[in-house]
Design a protein around this motif. Structure first.
Motif, PDB file in Angstrom:
ATOM      1  N   LEU A  54       0.792  -1.226  -0.086  1.00  0.00           N
ATOM      2  CA  LEU A  54       0.143  -0.010   0.055  1.00  0.00           C
ATOM      3  C   LEU A  54       0.842   1.170  -0.114  1.00  0.00           C
ATOM      4  O   LEU A  54       2.106   1.113   0.609  1.00  0.00           O
ATOM      5  N   PRO A  55       0.373   2.348  -0.661  1.00  0.00           N
ATOM      6  CA  PRO A  55       1.123   3.545  -0.425  1.00  0.00           C
ATOM      7  C   PRO A  55       1.420   4.041   0.898  1.00  0.00           C
ATOM      8  O   PRO A  55       0.547   3.833   1.801  1.00  0.00           O
ATOM      9  N   LEU A  56       2.590   4.664   0.926  1.00  0.00           N
ATOM     10  CA  LEU A  56       3.141   5.022   2.512  1.00  0.00           C
ATOM     11  C   LEU A  56       3.098   6.516   2.258  1.00  0.00           C
ATOM     12  O   LEU A  56       4.075   7.026   1.892  1.00  0.00           O
ATOM     13  N   GLU A  57       2.074   7.099   3.109  1.00  0.00           N
ATOM     14  CA  GLU A  57       1.947   8.496   2.902  1.00  0.00           C
ATOM     15  C   GLU A  57       2.102   9.030   4.433  1.00  0.00           C
ATOM     16  O   GLU A  57       1.105   8.488   5.312  1.00  0.00           O
ATOM     17  N   ARG A  58       2.847   9.991   4.826  1.00  0.00           N
ATOM     18  CA  ARG A  58       2.997  10.700   6.176  1.00  0.00           C
ATOM     19  C   ARG A  58       1.473  11.025   6.640  1.00  0.00           C
ATOM     20  O   ARG A  58       1.206  10.580   7.981  1.00  0.00           O
ATOM     21  N   ARG A  59       0.548  11.622   5.890  1.00  0.00           N
ATOM     22  CA  ARG A  59      -0.655  12.146   6.307  1.00  0.00           C
ATOM     23  C   ARG A  59      -1.527  10.996   6.851  1.00  0.00           C
ATOM     24  O   ARG A  59      -2.217  10.979   7.846  1.00  0.00           O
ATOM     25  N   ALA A  60      -1.628   9.926   5.998  1.00  0.00           N
ATOM     26  CA  ALA A  60      -2.322   8.727   6.511  1.00  0.00           C
ATOM     27  C   ALA A  60      -1.681   8.180   7.543  1.00  0.00           C
ATOM     28  O   ALA A  60      -2.457   7.468   8.519  1.00  0.00           O
ATOM     29  N   THR A  61      -0.482   8.074   7.809  1.00  0.00           N
ATOM     30  CA  THR A  61       0.232   7.201   8.934  1.00  0.00           C
ATOM     31  C   THR A  61      -0.147   7.784  10.393  1.00  0.00           C
ATOM     32  O   THR A  61      -0.126   7.371  11.229  1.00  0.00           O
ATOM     33  N   LEU A  62      -0.296   9.142  10.162  1.00  0.00           N
ATOM     34  CA  LEU A  62      -0.717   9.900  11.475  1.00  0.00           C
ATOM     35  C   LEU A  62      -1.912   9.504  12.029  1.00  0.00           C
ATOM     36  O   LEU A  62      -2.300   9.606  13.170  1.00  0.00           O
TER      37      LEU A  62
END
Length: 320
Positions: A54-62
């Motif tokens: 899956l894409p790894l985006e900082r906004r989502a991981t927060l």
């Protein structure tokens, strides 16, 4: 010996690191500040249960961080970017699959040209460690027999609650409760019977005093057969008296243990906690202890308010 530059050797080492980090519930990460691009090793993906495809985006991981941990982490991250100083923080997260975990996040800063361009570090699953710590803490703070807070916990919380009461105008009460027939029960039927009395008393205190408006501020076992209760605010003198009558009536009811009828009795000493008097925690405890002494002198199942004459339960019930 294989050369350190051998691509196959490097691949084996990377695979070994990934397997070991999964076992240790640990992984490495970095974030390029210019692009906000994240890089996670397999160990970090495992901690978050986050699929590697899956894409790894900082906004989502927060979104994996629970609110308070996210605020604390973002504040410390901003300071690290400003100052170049790293930090370590324990954070609560909810994984991609919805499991709550504790994670230890370590952060270091990479500086180029006098400014931070990249942050990196490690993430470790410490859920088991936190659970063990909570168990040890509970063991240290709880009376092993009754499950109530112990004397040390009561002393610490009591002073904090009393200080808050004195400063904010609340009115509540400190109760000291002593079992009148505990020693005869112990002597005649043994310590197991005495332990049963203590556990029964703790259960009844929770049932009666835990149900007052606002709930009991604190119920603790502070000695062999002595309990302490700090009632919540605001409660007036008359209402406290009625609550204590119910508590005394409940505590005096006999119960059957191993086919043996055990007759319970208690004495209760009370002092009111009021901002008008300006008394401090140590003085209030001494007052409650003095009232308890007066209640015991008046006979089983007596209640004494500090500065007032003690009355046995039967007299109060007759008056009511």
């Amino acid at each position: 010996m294989t050369s350190g530059g051998d691509p196959a050797s490097a691949e084996r080492r990377a695979s070994l690191y990934d397997r070991a980090s999964r076992l240790a519930r640990f992984g490495a990460w970095e974030c390029d500040l210019a692009t906000e691009r994240l890089t996670w090793t397999a160990g970090v993906h495992a901690i978050f249960d986050y699929p590697t495809d899956l894409p790894l985006e900082r906004r989502a991981t927060l979104g994996f961080y629970l609110d308070e941990s996210r605020r604390d982490m973002e504040r410390m991250r901003a300071e690290a970017i400003r100052s170049g100083q790293g930090f370590v923080i324990d954070a609560r997260i909810r994984t991609y699959r919805g499991e709550d975990r504790w994670m230890r996040l370590s952060v270091e800063a990479e500086i180029e040209g006098g400014r931070v361009v990249r942050i990196f570090g490690g993430k470790q699953d410490i859920t088991a460690d936190r659970a063990a710590l909570e168990r040890f803490k509970a063991m240290a703070e709880r009376d092993a027999l009754t499950g109530l807070p112990n004397r040390a916990v009561f002393d610490a919380r009591y002073k904090a609650v009393v200080d808050d009461t004195l400063h904010h105008g609340f009115v509540s009460a400190l109760l000291l409760i002593d079992l009148d027939r505990f020693k005869p029960i112990n002597d005649r039927f043994g310590h197991l019977a005495g332990d049963a009395c203590l556990c029964e008393t703790a259960m009844r205190l929770r049932r009666v005093l835990g149900g007052v408006p606002g709930g009991a501020s604190l119920i603790a076992r502070i000695g062999g057969d002595e309990f302490a209760v700090l009632l919540p605010a605001p409660l007036g003198r008359a209402r406290i008296g009625r609550i204590l009558d119910r508590a005394a009536a409940e505590l005096r009811r006999p119960f059957v243990w191993n086919g043996i009828r055990l007759d319970m009795a208690c004495s209760i000493g009370v002092t009111l906690v009021s901002p008008l008097a300006g008394r401090r925690a140590t003085a209030l405890f001494a007052e409650a202890d003095s009232a308890l002494y007066a209640a015991k002198a008046a006979g089983p199942n007596s209640i004494a308010f500090f500065g007032e004459e003690a009355t046995p339960l039967r007299d109060r019930l007759r008056a009511g």
